[in-house]
Design a protein around this motif. Structure first.
Motif, PDB file in Angstrom:
ATOM      1  N   THR A   1       0.832  -1.203   0.000  1.00  0.00           N
ATOM      2  CA  THR A   1       0.000   0.000   0.000  1.00  0.00           C
ATOM      3  C   THR A   1       0.871   1.260   0.000  1.00  0.00           C
ATOM      4  O   THR A   1       0.636   2.201  -0.771  1.00  0.00           O
TER       5      THR A   1
ATOM      6  N   VAL B   1      -2.300  -0.182  -4.975  1.00  0.00           N
ATOM      7  CA  VAL B   1      -3.165   0.018  -3.809  1.00  0.00           C
ATOM      8  C   VAL B   1      -4.325  -0.974  -3.834  1.00  0.00           C
ATOM      9  O   VAL B   1      -4.673  -1.580  -2.807  1.00  0.00           O
TER      10      VAL B   1
ATOM     11  N   GLY C   1      -3.216  -4.498  -2.921  1.00  0.00           N
ATOM     12  CA  GLY C   1      -2.965  -4.645  -1.498  1.00  0.00           C
ATOM     13  C   GLY C   1      -4.198  -5.130  -0.750  1.00  0.00           C
ATOM     14  O   GLY C   1      -4.116  -5.957   0.167  1.00  0.00           O
TER      15      GLY C   1
END
Length: 450
Positions: free
Chosen positions: A108, A200, A203
């Motif tokens: 992230t 992102v 993640g």
């Protein structure tokens, strides 16, 4: 928030452990470990896209920001300065908090750093983004090594390592035309933002689906028994944890097995770093190719490297299953690969671009064969120090990420050519092969008590 790898649900783990010892004959084992491997492979692909997309953007970015070749070499190396320095702390964090949380936080944060590249307006901002990216990416490969050690028996570890390692190459191999097309159509800033957002999102996928073997609902007792057939595959939750100490670090780096593979991995990474940083610039300036040609020709060496990774890992496990010792099965593909990678020097002596790409593809294929260092980490690391050992290994191996782009940048700035740069990379590959032949010694688990 719970951390399964720290012993959460210990009664359930004990019950399942008892089940492992009482597996009925003929029970068909599940294959949950392959789903975990798929997560690693995709995560590694995104990891390398994030750290290397700067190489794709470099020809356009350097013009807009007014950066010279020497300065760009410094920028390329900035990632590895923080990446290297964070290896031991990253390994400590991994040993403390486990694979799930460590990898989720790392992915992230590094994806946010990648996205931030697209917002920079000058050199200082670019350097800050590179340093931040290296810092938060540091635990990635120690996590990979730890997951392979806990999810796979020794006879499948080279295959598993090769499968996730191929993500280093496959992303740029098959996404290069798309990446160059995005850069050409929308500019280099959109490129960083796109790749950052993808990281992102993945993640969240990792957090949802990753579990340790003893906690995974899709792994039955037969699969757990298969995984634990080798003592090194003991689940992390069952391993006694020891506090960090610099004395332990000193004991590890004095062992020839770890020292030797660190030298060898540095050598292999030198070839890899060239392709991940300076390769597009080499095609644009030394070979005078346009964007479309670069996008097409850049695919071929990465495809070759992807095949090399899978071939090297499969060959290693096949040799091990045929009864050859770990010394032969693990070291032979790496030595052959490093020697083959030195053939990159031949590109200096031909003019035809197609032949040059063929030479570079052969060299990168060979480098892919040599990308089994993390398998050896799984084989030699003390069971309670998988994260720390992986951190030390990655620290040494990724010094190449500092040295190689810097030296190439200064060579190109001083000579206006890549000739001596390719010569240097070939010589380092030979040194790596010699390290595996004369330094590494027996492939066996390190016992710090001995």
């Amino acid at each position: 928030m719970s951390y399964p790898s720290q012993g959460a649900g210990s009664h359930g783990v004990e019950a399942r452990a008892k089940g492992v010892t009482n597996v009925a004959a003929g029970t068909k084992r599940t294959n949950a470990r392959y789903k975990i491997l798929a997560l690693l492979a995709i995560g590694t692909m995104i990891n390398y896209l994030d750290r290397t997309v700067l190489g794709v953007a470099a020809p356009q970015l350097t013009k807009e920001l007014g950066l010279s070749a020497a300065v760009m070499g410094i920028v390329f190396s900035m990632f590895s300065w923080s990446y290297v320095l964070a290896q031991v702390p990253g390994g400590m964090f991994l040993d403390r908090f486990g694979s799930k949380l460590t990898y989720y936080l790392a992915m992230t944060l590094w994806s946010i750093c990648t996205l931030a590249h697209g917002l920079v307006t000058g050199l200082s901002g670019l350097i800050a983004c590179r340093l931040g990216l290296g810092l938060v990416e540091a635990p990635c490969f120690p996590v990979n090594s730890r997951v392979v050690a806990t999810w796979f028996p020794q006879t499948e570890r080279a295959m598993a390592t090769g499968t996730y390692t191929v993500g280093e190459y496959i992303g740029l191999a098959f996404f290069s035309p798309v990446l160059f097309a995005i850069t050409g159509a929308f500019g280099w800033r959109v490129l960083f933002i796109t790749v950052g957002v993808a990281g992102v999102l993945f993640g969240l996928v990792w957090w949802r689906f990753y579990r340790e073997p003893q906690d995974h609902p899709g792994a039955n007792a037969a699969e757990l028994a298969y995984i634990r057939g080798d003592e090194a595959a003991t689940p992390a939750a069952a391993v006694e944890r020891q506090p960090f100490s610099w004395k332990t670090v000193g004991q590890l780096i004095r062992r020839r097995q770890l020292l030797g593979i660190c030298i060898g991995q540095f050598a292999g990474n030198s070839t890899l770093v060239f392709f991940l940083t300076w390769f597009p610039t080499y095609l644009a300036t030394e070979r005078h190719m346009g964007w479309l040609k670069i996008g097409f020709f850049a695919i071929l060496p990465f495809i070759a490297a992807s095949i090399g990774v899978m071939f090297g890992g499969s060959l290693s496990d096949w040799l091990l299953r045929r009864g050859l010792s770990a010394n032969v099965a693990r070291k032979l593909p790496i030595i052959a690969g490093l020697l083959g990678a030195s053939s990159i020097v031949a590109a200096n002596y031909v003019d035809n671009n197609a032949v040059v790409i063929a030479i570079l593809s052969v060299a990168f294929f060979a480098q892919g064969m040599a990308a089994l260092g993390w398998t050896l980490v799984s084989d030699i690391a003390p069971k309670h120090l998988l994260g720390l050992t992986g951190g030390i290994f990655n620290f040494a191996a990724n010094l190449a990420g500092i040295v190689t782009p810097l030296v190439i940048g200064f060579i190109v700035a001083a000579t206006g050519s890549f000739v001596w740069a390719l010569t240097l990379i070939g010589a380092i590959a030979i040194i790596g092969a010699l390290s595996y032949i004369f330094v590494v010694g027996d492939i066996k688990r390190i016992d710090l008590a001995s």
